[in-house]
Design an enzyme around this catalytic site. Structure first.
Site, short mmCIF file in Angstrom:
data_model
loop_
_atom_site.label_atom_id
_atom_site.label_comp_id
_atom_site.label_asym_id
_atom_site.label_seq_id
_atom_site.Cartn_x
_atom_site.Cartn_y
_atom_site.Cartn_z
N ARG A 79 -5.25 -12.76 1.83
CA ARG A 79 -5.25 -11.63 2.75
C ARG A 79 -6.38 -11.77 3.77
O ARG A 79 -6.21 -11.46 4.94
CB ARG A 79 -5.39 -10.32 1.94
CG ARG A 79 -5.28 -9.08 2.81
CD ARG A 79 -5.05 -7.85 1.96
NE ARG A 79 -6.22 -7.53 1.14
CZ ARG A 79 -6.22 -6.61 0.18
NH1 ARG A 79 -5.13 -5.93 -0.09
NH2 ARG A 79 -7.31 -6.36 -0.52
N LYS A 123 -7.61 -6.02 6.78
CA LYS A 123 -8.80 -5.22 6.43
C LYS A 123 -9.89 -5.44 7.48
O LYS A 123 -10.99 -5.93 7.17
CB LYS A 123 -9.27 -5.56 5.02
CG LYS A 123 -8.52 -4.76 3.95
CD LYS A 123 -8.99 -5.11 2.55
CE LYS A 123 -9.62 -3.95 1.83
NZ LYS A 123 -8.66 -2.92 1.41
N GLU A 149 -0.06 5.73 4.69
CA GLU A 149 -1.07 5.50 3.66
C GLU A 149 -1.81 6.77 3.32
O GLU A 149 -1.77 7.75 4.06
CB GLU A 149 -2.09 4.46 4.14
CG GLU A 149 -1.46 3.10 4.38
CD GLU A 149 -2.43 1.97 4.13
OE1 GLU A 149 -3.15 2.00 3.12
OE2 GLU A 149 -2.45 1.05 4.96
C1 LIG Z 1 -7.83 -2.11 0.67
C2 LIG Z 1 -6.84 -1.13 1.10
C3 LIG Z 1 -5.75 -0.73 0.30
C4 LIG Z 1 -5.59 -1.16 -1.13
O1 LIG Z 1 -5.52 -2.54 -1.31
P1 LIG Z 1 -5.78 -3.17 -2.75
O2 LIG Z 1 -5.62 -4.63 -2.52
O3 LIG Z 1 -4.77 -2.63 -3.67
O4 LIG Z 1 -7.17 -2.77 -3.14
C5 LIG Z 1 -4.82 0.13 0.84
N1 LIG Z 1 -4.95 0.62 2.10
C6 LIG Z 1 -5.98 0.27 2.88
C7 LIG Z 1 -6.05 0.82 4.26
C8 LIG Z 1 -6.96 -0.60 2.41
O5 LIG Z 1 -7.99 -0.93 3.19
#
Ligand SMILES: *Cc1c(COP(=O)(O)O)cnc(C)c1O
Length: 358
Positions: free
Chosen positions: A102, A204, A240
């Site tokens: 990722r 991210k 989300e």
């Molecule tokens: C990190 C994150 C998640 C969750 O991701 P995981 O890999 O399950 O920890 C979901 N939404 C957003 C916006 C994130 O930054």
């Protein structure tokens, strides 16, 4: 010379820490907040040169140019993952290769040189090994691992930085739910969106998070735990929950918003989809309208921090839906137990998700 002796005395501190830490530290006091540990990992690379393995060094401030790309233009990414001390006593990571991949996709989007998966995973292993006396006992939490990749070299015009820093620090965190799961009350954000089509919502990128702080604070001031974001185009479909992915359950079928580029592809989300299907549930990835979700039987959100948080209610434009009697739903609890069981090695790791610390 001086650095050498600093390093040597530092190694001794670590060794001393290892023998004394476990007895003296109050693990029950941990929450999801920063408890600095001794050691971090750092490596740098020029934009056009390959990444080389970095090294461990004392946790602390890093010097940076005021013109660093990350400070001026937000050219940066973070990751979040956990190392668990399981019921068998060993320390395991949960699907760290997925975090590495990722971050590579994010690096591509933000025009940064991607860190090879082998360097990423080796770095995570090294920094957790060096701080392993900080991994809480089984059931008392986990070690949160925070990799950062950023444009650290100076740049004035809006352009990729000339050099990059990849660093990882770790901190012990407590269990998200102390004394059992609690269903949370959520508010649909009517005036803010998290991500737009073609933007950076699917990676991210550090810059994605500050704009969510105001909506989140405002919702908290009204008594909600977090906001739900709808899609920016039609303001109809759920995307989300703050920084967590969304699921709802209707007639024993799970529904979760499909990954269209505006939703962060959570590793917990992916794990829940696989786990639910393995347990015989149908899982639909598609558009999940707020109206549909508010007519569902159960809802929950998920991410590394809480794993699964049951949703007790959703409020949208003055209408409030309460799920069940405000208690966590049966499917939610089943999936939470199954996933945390794998992470704690009380359930069989049927998917090979655990990566033991060598
Ligand atoms: C990190 C994150 C998640 C969750 O991701 P995981 O890999 O399950 O920890 C979901 N939404 C957003 C916006 C994130 O930054």
């Amino acid at each position: 010379m001086q650095e050498q002796s600093l390093k040597a005395s530092f190694q001794w501190l670590i060794l001393l820490g290892r023998v004394s830490m476990d007895e003296s530290f109050d693990w029950d006091s941990l929450t999801f907040s920063l408890t600095p540990t001794e050691t971090m990992y750092l490596t740098t690379a020029k934009a056009d040169e390959p990444w080389m393995p970095g090294e461990l060094r004392p946790y602390g401030d890093i010097p940076m140019s005021p013109a660093a790309g990350v400070l001026n233009y937000g050219q940066g990414l973070f990751e979040g993952m956990k190392a668990y001390r399981t019921s068998t006593g060993r320390i395991v990571f949960f699907r760290p290769e997925e975090n590495a991949r990722r971050m590579q996709r994010g690096a591509d989007r933000l025009k940064m040189p991607p860190v090879p998966e082998s360097i990423f995973v080796d770095a995570v292993e090294q920094v957790v090994a060096a701080n392993q006396h900080w991994v809480p006992p089984s059931g008392k939490g986990a070690m949160y691992v925070r990799p950062l990749l950023m444009g650290s070299g100076p740049v004035l015009g809006v352009a990729p930085a000339p050099s990059y820093t990849f660093l990882i620090y770790v901190t012990p965190v407590g269990p998200y739910f102390k004394g059992g799961m609690v269903a949370i009350d959520l508010l649909i954000s009517e005036h803010h969106h998290r991500a737009a089509p073609g933007g950076s919502g699917g990676v991210k990128a550090i810059g994605n998070y500050a704009p969510g702080m105001k909506p989140s604070k405002e919702a908290k001031a009204q008594g909600y735990a977090e906001v739900i974001y709808l899609d920016a185009e039609t303001h109809t479909d759920i995307e989300e929950v703050g920084a967590a992915n969304f699921f709802c359950v209707k007639d024993n079928v799970l529904y979760t918003p499909e990954l269209t580029g505006t939703i962060l592809p959570g590793i917990t989300r992916d794990s829940i989809i696989q786990l639910a299907r393995h347990r015989g549930y149908e899982v639909v990835e598609g558009k999940v309208s707020a109206a549909f979700a508010m007519a569902a039987d159960e809802a929950f959100c998920c991410g590394t921090a809480a794993v699964i948080s049951p949703i007790g209610s959703i409020t949208h434009d003055g209408d409030k839906t309460v799920y069940g009697d405000g208690q966590p739903g049966a499917v939610t609890v089943e999936l939470y137990d199954a996933l945390t069981g794998i992470q704690n090695e009380t359930e069989e790791d049927v998917f090979g998700w655990l990566h033991p610390l060598p």
